[in-house]
Each structure stands twice: as structure tokens, then as C-alpha cells.
Design a protein around this motif. Structure first.
Motif, PDB file in Angstrom:
ATOM      1  N   ALA A  80     -14.049  -6.211  47.351  1.00 22.53           N
ATOM      2  CA  ALA A  80     -15.506  -6.335  47.323  1.00 22.53           C
ATOM      3  C   ALA A  80     -16.129  -5.008  46.894  1.00 22.53           C
ATOM      4  CB  ALA A  80     -16.021  -6.738  48.697  1.00 22.53           C
ATOM      5  N   ASN A  81     -17.232  -5.094  46.180  1.00 15.72           N
ATOM      6  CA  ASN A  81     -17.958  -3.913  45.740  1.00 15.72           C
ATOM      7  C   ASN A  81     -19.438  -4.140  46.053  1.00 15.72           C
ATOM      8  OD1 ASN A  81     -19.337  -1.871  44.322  1.00 15.72           O
ATOM      9  ND2 ASN A  81     -17.769  -1.783  42.731  1.00 15.72           N
ATOM     10  N   PRO A  82     -19.844  -3.865  47.290  1.00 12.22           N
ATOM     11  CA  PRO A  82     -21.216  -4.162  47.720  1.00 12.22           C
ATOM     12  C   PRO A  82     -22.284  -3.542  46.825  1.00 12.22           C
ATOM     13  CG  PRO A  82     -19.858  -3.595  49.609  1.00 12.22           C
ATOM     14  CD  PRO A  82     -19.039  -3.298  48.397  1.00 12.22           C
ATOM     15  N   GLN A  83     -22.036  -2.343  46.306  1.00 16.12           N
ATOM     16  CA  GLN A  83     -23.027  -1.677  45.475  1.00 16.12           C
ATOM     17  C   GLN A  83     -23.220  -2.434  44.154  1.00 16.12           C
ATOM     18  OE1 GLN A  83     -22.155   2.443  44.701  1.00 16.12           O
ATOM     19  NE2 GLN A  83     -24.043   2.809  43.552  1.00 16.12           N
ATOM     20  N   SER A  84     -22.130  -2.797  43.509  1.00 15.12           N
ATOM     21  CA  SER A  84     -22.198  -3.533  42.251  1.00 15.12           C
ATOM     22  C   SER A  84     -22.809  -4.909  42.457  1.00 15.12           C
ATOM     23  CB  SER A  84     -20.795  -3.663  41.651  1.00 15.12           C
ATOM     24  OG  SER A  84     -20.797  -4.482  40.513  1.00 15.12           O
ATOM     25  N   GLU A  85     -22.436  -5.546  43.550  1.00 13.27           N
ATOM     26  CA  GLU A  85     -22.952  -6.893  43.834  1.00 13.27           C
ATOM     27  C   GLU A  85     -24.451  -6.854  44.123  1.00 13.27           C
ATOM     28  OE1 GLU A  85     -20.323  -8.013  47.009  1.00 13.27           O
ATOM     29  OE2 GLU A  85     -18.574  -7.693  45.718  1.00 13.27           O
ATOM     30  N   ALA A  86     -24.891  -5.860  44.874  1.00 12.95           N
ATOM     31  CA  ALA A  86     -26.320  -5.732  45.180  1.00 12.95           C
ATOM     32  C   ALA A  86     -27.125  -5.437  43.921  1.00 12.95           C
ATOM     33  CB  ALA A  86     -26.532  -4.634  46.217  1.00 12.95           C
ATOM     34  N   ALA A  87     -26.565  -4.608  43.027  1.00 16.08           N
ATOM     35  CA  ALA A  87     -27.270  -4.264  41.794  1.00 16.08           C
ATOM     36  C   ALA A  87     -27.442  -5.496  40.910  1.00 16.08           C
ATOM     37  CB  ALA A  87     -26.509  -3.169  41.050  1.00 16.08           C
ATOM     38  N   TRP A  88     -26.412  -6.344  40.842  1.00 16.41           N
ATOM     39  CA  TRP A  88     -26.509  -7.563  40.031  1.00 16.41           C
ATOM     40  C   TRP A  88     -27.552  -8.525  40.611  1.00 16.41           C
ATOM     41  CZ3 TRP A  88     -25.992  -9.325  35.437  1.00 16.41           C
ATOM     42  CH2 TRP A  88     -25.771 -10.669  35.154  1.00 16.41           C
ATOM     43  N   LEU A  89     -27.560  -8.657  41.923  1.00 17.67           N
ATOM     44  CA  LEU A  89     -28.552  -9.525  42.560  1.00 17.67           C
ATOM     45  C   LEU A  89     -29.968  -9.000  42.346  1.00 17.67           C
ATOM     46  CD1 LEU A  89     -26.795 -10.530  45.907  1.00 17.67           C
ATOM     47  CD2 LEU A  89     -27.497 -12.055  44.051  1.00 17.67           C
ATOM     48  N   ASP A  90     -30.129  -7.693  42.435  1.00 16.23           N
ATOM     49  CA  ASP A  90     -31.460  -7.107  42.193  1.00 16.23           C
ATOM     50  C   ASP A  90     -31.903  -7.367  40.751  1.00 16.23           C
ATOM     51  OD1 ASP A  90     -31.598  -6.204  44.786  1.00 16.23           O
ATOM     52  OD2 ASP A  90     -31.025  -4.130  44.310  1.00 16.23           O
ATOM     53  N   TYR A  91     -30.970  -7.265  39.835  1.00 12.84           N
ATOM     54  CA  TYR A  91     -31.271  -7.505  38.421  1.00 12.84           C
ATOM     55  C   TYR A  91     -31.717  -8.954  38.198  1.00 12.84           C
ATOM     56  CZ  TYR A  91     -30.309  -7.976  33.368  1.00 12.84           C
ATOM     57  OH  TYR A  91     -30.382  -8.221  32.010  1.00 12.84           O
ATOM     58  N   LEU A  92     -31.106  -9.870  38.971  1.00  7.12           N
ATOM     59  CA  LEU A  92     -31.420 -11.290  38.822  1.00  7.12           C
ATOM     60  C   LEU A  92     -32.639 -11.723  39.628  1.00  7.12           C
ATOM     61  CD1 LEU A  92     -27.842 -12.898  38.967  1.00  7.12           C
ATOM     62  CD2 LEU A  92     -29.205 -12.365  36.930  1.00  7.12           C
ATOM     63  N   ALA A  93     -33.195 -10.814  40.413  1.00  9.15           N
ATOM     64  CA  ALA A  93     -34.320 -11.171  41.285  1.00  9.15           C
ATOM     65  C   ALA A  93     -35.461 -11.861  40.537  1.00  9.15           C
ATOM     66  CB  ALA A  93     -34.825  -9.930  42.023  1.00  9.15           C
ATOM     67  N   PRO A  94     -35.886 -11.374  39.364  1.00 12.90           N
ATOM     68  CA  PRO A  94     -36.961 -12.063  38.641  1.00 12.90           C
ATOM     69  C   PRO A  94     -36.592 -13.491  38.231  1.00 12.90           C
ATOM     70  CG  PRO A  94     -36.669  -9.831  37.794  1.00 12.90           C
ATOM     71  CD  PRO A  94     -35.509 -10.105  38.696  1.00 12.90           C
TER      72      PRO A  94
END
Length: 360
Positions: A80-94
Motif C-alpha cells: 500500500a502507498n497511502p500518499q500516492s493513493e490519497a493524491a490520486w483521490l484528491d485529483y479525482l475529487a472534481p
């Protein structure tokens, strides 16, 4: 000296045609129809746990007494890579906001690899399907040996000569040469090392350099394509996109409609749908992936986000995030029942072979 026909004779195949497993699109009904028509039908269980996979196999067995193939996803599970996963989710937020859907708090590992999966492996050895195939890599040597000791024919996907040699050294029976034209997930063992070789170049190289029979996969849609692959050293072909429009497949109405539209001419490979490179009709996630500057999370974590977006959008009649996998031959797909398509392919193959000049 390789014997291209021995494994096909063991399975009593009438035609050198394998229906690609296509996890999520193939069904017991499709696999059984292809097998009953003299080809090798396939079911993909990469998205299932052992119990659901066993049910899928049992449903197929109830529909055909002929051999069929069970396909496994054999990848090394990434940490797991929480930082990478969180960044992708933030990018998809819109994107989530666009559909009024809540952004997931985290990404889940929605699938499990067959590698080290004792319950899944034990189930397969108990069920003893005629054929088991591997995608994304190879499982443990002990499992390969156990399958072969049980009399099960084994196939494995290669996208390069190096992968073909690994398959040969592992004692697998047949190599599936997947060209970059193919729809769905690339079978490369290490995606970053994928050379994106074309089907016919890869087939010829593997047929020359490896002692195993070679199945050509990618871009083959009709009898002329089958004949060409056979002429280049393949013993058979594996066809996926050609079977998506069959009524027996699980393709949604939106998937079928898009495959019969001008969109079929625009397929592309992206890792932004699932976390591993895969070819499908260009969609919103393809574009988002192209515009993303950071490293994506691993497979299947990315898939969790994509499926959540698709669920939110499809509830409002939009399929912009759907994983509509398709190969470069997509515009050539035909909407025929599987048995009729098999009959058509066999007839086209015979006609193509009759037109081919015979060597003196």
C-alpha cells in the motif's frame, strides 16, 4: 521439435480458436457456447474469490461437457502507498463532485492475486478444469507442477521473448503471444518493461526462439487473420474483442453501443482505469491519466476509484468512466451468437487457407 497440435488433440479442439477470458465480460454461457462449437471457451476469475470462482466454473461445467479454460491473474501484490493513493483521490475529487458522489476516504484492494492464494489454488486442483491459464505473470512453481500433475493443460501470456522464456522454463505447456493490439489488460510481467510488440512480430519471434506452441492474441477478428497467424507460426489464435457483441457476453448495452459506434476506431492503452496498462475505447479516465503528473497507485487500487466513479456516473446515464476494453480490431466486431460466429470464423478460415498458395 515442437508439436503444435498435441495439446489441441488432448482437448479435442475442432478449430484453432480460443475465446479470450475477458474477466467481467466473459460468462459461463459464452465460454460454453464457444467450447460446444469446437473452440476453447474461457472464463476469467481474476476478480473472484475462491467460492465465487468455483460457482462460475460449476455454471460453465453445467453448460458444456467439452474442455474450457479458467484464467488467473498472477501478479505480485504491491505494498500500500497511502500518499500516492490519497493524491490520486484528491485529483479525482472534481470528478466525484461532478456527479454529486462522495469522494472515497481511501482505496481498497478489491481483487486478490492467484499468487500465494491457497484457497483458490486448492479449489482449482479439486475442480480440475481442462485448462488453466495465467495472466500478468506466473504463479508459484509448485502450483504449476501440481496443475500439470493433475493432467491440466497450462497456458501463460507473454508480451516479450524474455517472458516467453520464463514461461518455457517454468514448464508451462503453451505460450499466448499477446500483441499490443489486444484489448484489455496487458499481460506483461513488469509493466514498466513492456516493449509493446505487435502480435505478428511477437508470434514469429516466440515461435522461432521457444520450443513451446504459440497462440497469437491481439487484433485477430476474422478467418483471414487466423490464417495469417497460423502462417506465421501460431498453432491457434486467442480472440476477445470479436466475442464482445455476442449475446452471451456480459457486455452492457452501453458497451455494445459504443463498440458499434465510431468510438471503436479510437482505442488506447492506459493504467488510469485499473492501475495496470490496458487497452480500451478512449474515455474520461484515459484523459485524466494523460493529464496526471504523479505516479499512479498500484493495481487494483486504482480500479477501486474508477469503479466508484463509473457507478456514480452510470446512475445518471453516463458511461464516460466505464472500462470498455477493446482491441485495435474493434471496428471489425460482429453482433452474432457465439455458435454462429464460430461457424463463420471456421468457414472464413477454410476459405482463406484455400486461397493461400501451397508450398511446393
Amino acid at each position: 521439435m515442437k508439436n503444435n497440435a498435441s495439446w489441441m488433440s488432448r482437448l479435442a479442439l475442432l478449430h484453432p480458436i480460443i475465446q479470450a477470458p475477458m474477466a467481467g465480460t466473459s460468462t459461463p454461457e459464452l465460454a460454453a457456447a464457444v467450447s460446444n462449437a469446437g473452440g476453447l471457451g474461457s472464463v476469467g476469475i481474476g476478480a473472484y474469490g475462491a467460492a465465487q470462482a468455483q460457482q462460475h466454473i460449476a455454471q460453465t461445467q453445467a453448460l458444456t461437457g467439452r474442455p474450457f479454460n479458467v484464467n488467473l491473474f498472477c501478479y505480485q501484490t504491491a505494498a500500500a502507498n497511502p500518499q500516492s493513493e490519497a493524491a490520486w483521490l484528491d485529483y479525482l475529487a472534481p470528478e466525484f463532485a461532478r456527479w454529486g458522489a462522495p469522494q472515497p476516504a481511501s482505496l481498497r484492494r478489491i481483487y486478490e492475486s492467484a499468487v500465494g492464494n491457497a484457497p483458490l489454488q486448492a479449489m482449482l486442483l479439486a475442480q480440475k478444469p481442462a485448462v488453466v491459464s495465467f495472466h500478468f505473470g506466473l504463479p508459484e512453481q509448485t502450483f504449476i507442477d501440481a496443475l500439470r500433475a493433475a493432467g491440466i493443460v497450462t497456458l501463460a501470456c507473454a508480451t516479450s521473448l524474455d517472458e516467453g522464456r520464463q514461461i518455457e522454463q517454468a514448464g508451462v505447456d503453451v505460450i499466448v503471444a499477446q500483441g499490443m493490439e489486444a484489448g484489455g489488460h496487458r499481460g506483461s510481467f513488469v509493466p514498466e518493461q513492456d516493449r509493446l510488440m505487435g502480435t505478428f512480430a511477437l508470434t514469429q519471434i516466440l515461435a522461432r526462439e521457444c520450443s513451446l506452441p504459440v497462440i497469437a492474441a491481439g487484433g485477430v477478428m476474422n478467418g483471414s487473420g487466423i490464417a495469417a497467424a497460423l502462417a506465421l507460426g501460431a498453432c491457434a489464435v486467442q480472440m476477445g474483442t470479436a466475442f464482445i457483441l455476442c449475446p452471451e457476453s456480459a457486455a452492457s448495452p452501453a458497451y455494445r453501443s459504443q463498440l458499434q459506434s465510431p468510438d471503436a476506431h479510437h482505442t488506447a492503452i492506459t493504467a488510469a482505469v485499473s492501475g495496470r496498462p490496458a487497452r480500451g475505447m478512449f474515455n474520461r479516465l484515459h484523459q485524466l491519466g494523460r493529464d496526471y503528473s504523479l505516479s499512479l497507485p498500484s493495481y487494483p487500487m486504482v480500479y477501486d476509484a474508477g469503479k466508484a466513479l463509473h457507478q456514480a456516473a452510470s446512475a445518471q446515464g453516463c458511461s464516460d468512466y466505464a472500462a470498455h476494453w477493446a482491441g485495435q480490431g474493434a471496428p471489425l466486431a460482429r453482433a452474432l451468437p457465439a455458435a454462429e460466429l464460430m461457424q463463420t470464423l471456421a468457414q472464413e478460415l477454410q476459405e482463406a487457407l484455400q486461397k493461400t498458395p501451397q508450398k511446393a
